[in-house]
Design a protein around this motif. Structure first.
Motif, mmCIF file in Angstrom:
data_model
loop_
_atom_site.group_PDB
_atom_site.id
_atom_site.type_symbol
_atom_site.label_atom_id
_atom_site.label_comp_id
_atom_site.label_asym_id
_atom_site.label_seq_id
_atom_site.Cartn_x
_atom_site.Cartn_y
_atom_site.Cartn_z
ATOM 1 N N PHE A 180 8.641 -2.538 11.697
ATOM 2 C CA PHE A 180 7.302 -2.040 12.033
ATOM 3 C C PHE A 180 6.220 -2.738 11.222
ATOM 4 O O PHE A 180 6.494 -3.317 10.174
ATOM 5 N N LYS A 181 4.996 -2.604 11.720
ATOM 6 C CA LYS A 181 3.833 -3.019 10.925
ATOM 7 C C LYS A 181 2.834 -1.874 10.942
ATOM 8 O O LYS A 181 2.593 -1.280 12.008
ATOM 9 N N ILE A 182 2.279 -1.580 9.789
ATOM 10 C CA ILE A 182 1.277 -0.517 9.708
ATOM 11 C C ILE A 182 0.006 -1.049 9.045
ATOM 12 O O ILE A 182 0.022 -2.065 8.358
ATOM 13 N N ILE A 211 2.711 -4.773 6.179
ATOM 14 C CA ILE A 211 1.422 -4.071 6.109
ATOM 15 C C ILE A 211 0.303 -5.055 6.442
ATOM 16 O O ILE A 211 0.405 -6.242 6.166
ATOM 17 N N ASP A 212 -0.753 -4.531 7.041
ATOM 18 C CA ASP A 212 -1.858 -5.367 7.524
ATOM 19 C C ASP A 212 -3.184 -4.791 7.051
ATOM 20 O O ASP A 212 -3.552 -3.680 7.440
ATOM 21 N N ALA A 213 -3.885 -5.558 6.206
ATOM 22 C CA ALA A 213 -5.172 -5.088 5.670
ATOM 23 C C ALA A 213 -6.352 -5.530 6.530
ATOM 24 O O ALA A 213 -7.491 -5.151 6.256
ATOM 25 N N ASN A 214 -6.088 -6.358 7.542
ATOM 26 C CA ASN A 214 -7.156 -6.821 8.437
ATOM 27 C C ASN A 214 -8.355 -7.401 7.694
ATOM 28 O O ASN A 214 -9.505 -7.222 8.100
ATOM 29 N N GLY A 215 -8.075 -8.069 6.601
ATOM 30 C CA GLY A 215 -9.132 -8.822 5.917
ATOM 31 C C GLY A 215 -10.111 -7.994 5.131
ATOM 32 O O GLY A 215 -11.208 -8.464 4.814
ATOM 33 N N PHE A 237 2.644 -9.080 3.686
ATOM 34 C CA PHE A 237 1.324 -8.504 3.406
ATOM 35 C C PHE A 237 0.347 -9.356 4.225
ATOM 36 O O PHE A 237 0.146 -10.527 3.944
ATOM 37 N N GLU A 238 -0.248 -8.722 5.255
ATOM 38 C CA GLU A 238 -1.011 -9.480 6.262
ATOM 39 C C GLU A 238 -2.516 -9.406 6.013
ATOM 40 O O GLU A 238 -3.048 -8.336 5.733
ATOM 41 N N GLU A 239 -3.169 -10.531 6.194
ATOM 42 C CA GLU A 239 -4.622 -10.670 6.060
ATOM 43 C C GLU A 239 -5.200 -9.836 4.918
ATOM 44 O O GLU A 239 -5.996 -8.934 5.150
ATOM 45 N N GLY A 263 -3.783 -15.795 9.758
ATOM 46 C CA GLY A 263 -4.075 -16.812 10.766
ATOM 47 C C GLY A 263 -4.565 -16.272 12.096
ATOM 48 O O GLY A 263 -5.036 -17.029 12.936
ATOM 49 N N GLU A 264 -4.493 -14.944 12.303
ATOM 50 C CA GLU A 264 -4.872 -14.440 13.629
ATOM 51 C C GLU A 264 -6.357 -14.606 13.904
ATOM 52 O O GLU A 264 -6.772 -14.554 15.063
ATOM 53 N N ASN A 265 -7.148 -14.793 12.868
ATOM 54 C CA ASN A 265 -8.579 -15.001 13.086
ATOM 55 C C ASN A 265 -9.009 -16.432 12.820
ATOM 56 O O ASN A 265 -10.169 -16.698 12.513
HETATM 57 MG MG MG Z 1 -3.246 -8.387 11.919
#
Ligand code: MG
Length: 388
Positions: A180-182, A211-215, A237-239, A263-265
């Motif tokens: 999962f990713k949260i 986990i994703d901090a969305n920047g 650990f994402e963005e 990299g998604e952005n």
């Molecule tokens: Mg993301």
């Protein structure tokens, strides 16, 4: 053979969810149809595409700039060299006529919707699933028929709790997902750690939770989070910080043992190269998430892959952002590490059709021609509306 019409509608995404920075309630997606003069079972063969998820529909850019350029092109200009289909790269180039380099922004998603629809159309003309068309076009030797998938969810909801998050992940587990990713960064560190603990408890081990901090973090907060999560040995650990803050990314890769994903952005080859030059991304460890639907389509995405490999990275380090059918076919066709899934969120474009097979944390697309978007029951009526 020719394309007789190109249409676009903006469709609304369902759901009242948020990450640390963005509420998705008003988000939209551009759904594009390339209608060909070829006919199958009495109906025109149509290619569909959309500009991934997490940005907005690009109706203005498409209708005011790009669709008129395509309409002005000579029909034979769009054909592939062997005449069996249409040339996605040429269609993207015509859509970009008279546009300056740089400043990719929303434009890269508008082009992507058109470019991806071309791949769907080409696969349908060949009567094969799109991953096979993609694989053959780029000479990819990886012949896997399924690939690792994780359920991306764990957004912030009104009246949220760790219990609600656990229930959500248990539901994904019941559907066959084992990782999962949260989201993190939308609460204080203490509350986010409770969410992470709840997710790890459901998954059984940290390596099944990203986990994703969305920047949303600055340098200090990103490092605080890295220290806090270190014992969990999470998947990634994402963005952590702003997607263009390559210095922050590099700093984390030098001070955190776990994997960083980002990299998604980033929406172009040059932005990806800058990440590799200055972001500290570690070979065979960190994860690249550029999304073809946000970066001009498969043609540009493939250039990015080639560049990654020149920098010594492997394409198995790539897990594109965007858990939908288009990216499933792209990830499989290009031999990437895996893909994400949006089992419940971002409908009607998120997630996969019932005909896709999910087993032991791996997903396989159906044999439907193209991306198989027609098999997605809640999307199908919108596809019909667009062409009728
Ligand atoms: Mg993301």
């Amino acid at each position: 053979m020719r394309i007789i019409d190109v249409r676009e509608i903006a469709i609304k995404l369902n759901g009242r969810i948020a990450n640390s920075l963005v509420n998705f309630t008003k988000h939209t997606v551009s759904l594009v149809a390339l209608i060909s003069d070829q006919v199958s079972e009495g109906k025109p063969i149509v290619g569909f595409g959309f500009n991934s998820i997490g940005r907005f529909a690009q109706s203005g850019i498409l209708r005011e700039r790009m669709l008129p350029r395509l309409a002005e092109a000579a029909p034979e200009e769009l054909l592939s060299k062997n005449g069996a289909g249409f040339e996605a790269e040429i269609i993207a180039n015509i859509a970009m006529k008279d546009e300056k380099p740089g400043g990719h922004g929303d434009r890269s998603g508008a082009v992507a919707a058109l470019e991806l629809a071309t791949w769907d159309l080409n696969a349908k003309l060949l009567d094969e699933p799109a991953y096979k068309t993609i694989r053959n076009s780029f000479g990819v030797a990886d012949l896997a028929d399924s690939l690792p998938v994780y359920a991306a969810g764990g957004y912030y909801y009104p009246n949220d709790s760790a219990k609600r998050l656990s229930d959500e992940l248990l539901d994904y587990q019941g559907k066959g997902y084992n990782s999962f990713k949260i989201k993190v960064g939308g609460e204080a560190l203490r509350e986010d750690m409770l969410r992470i603990e709840a997710a790890v408890a459901v998954a059984g081990k940290g390596s099944r939770v990203a986990i994703d901090a969305n920047g949303c973090f600055d340098h200090q907060k990103a490092l605080e989070m890295a220290v806090a999560i270190d014992p969990f040995e999470l998947r990634w650990f994402e963005e952590p910080g702003d997607p263009l803050d390559f210095d922050l990314n590099r700093d984390l890769t030098e001070n955190y043992n776990g994997s960083i994903a980002t990299g998604e952005n980033l929406f172009s080859l040059m932005e990806a190269i800058n990440l590799m030059r200055f972001g500290g991304m570690r070979i065979d460890k960190d994860v690249f998430q550029m999304d073809p639907g946000l970066c001009y389509g498969i043609t540009e995405y493939h250039r990015i892959l080639k560049s990654l490999e020149e920098f010594g990275h492997r394409r198995k380090q790539c897990y594109p952002h965007g858990g939908h059918l288009i990216n499933l076919h792209i990830a499989l066709g290009l031999g990437l590490g895996g893909c994400e899934a949006y089992p419940e969120v971002f409908q009607p474009v998120g997630g996969y059709s019932d005909q896709c097979r999910l087993e032991d944390g791996k997903i396989a697309p159906s044999d439907a021609p193209g991306f198989g978007l027609e098999q997605k029951e809640n999307l199908y009526p919108l596809l019909c509306d667009l062409v009728n």
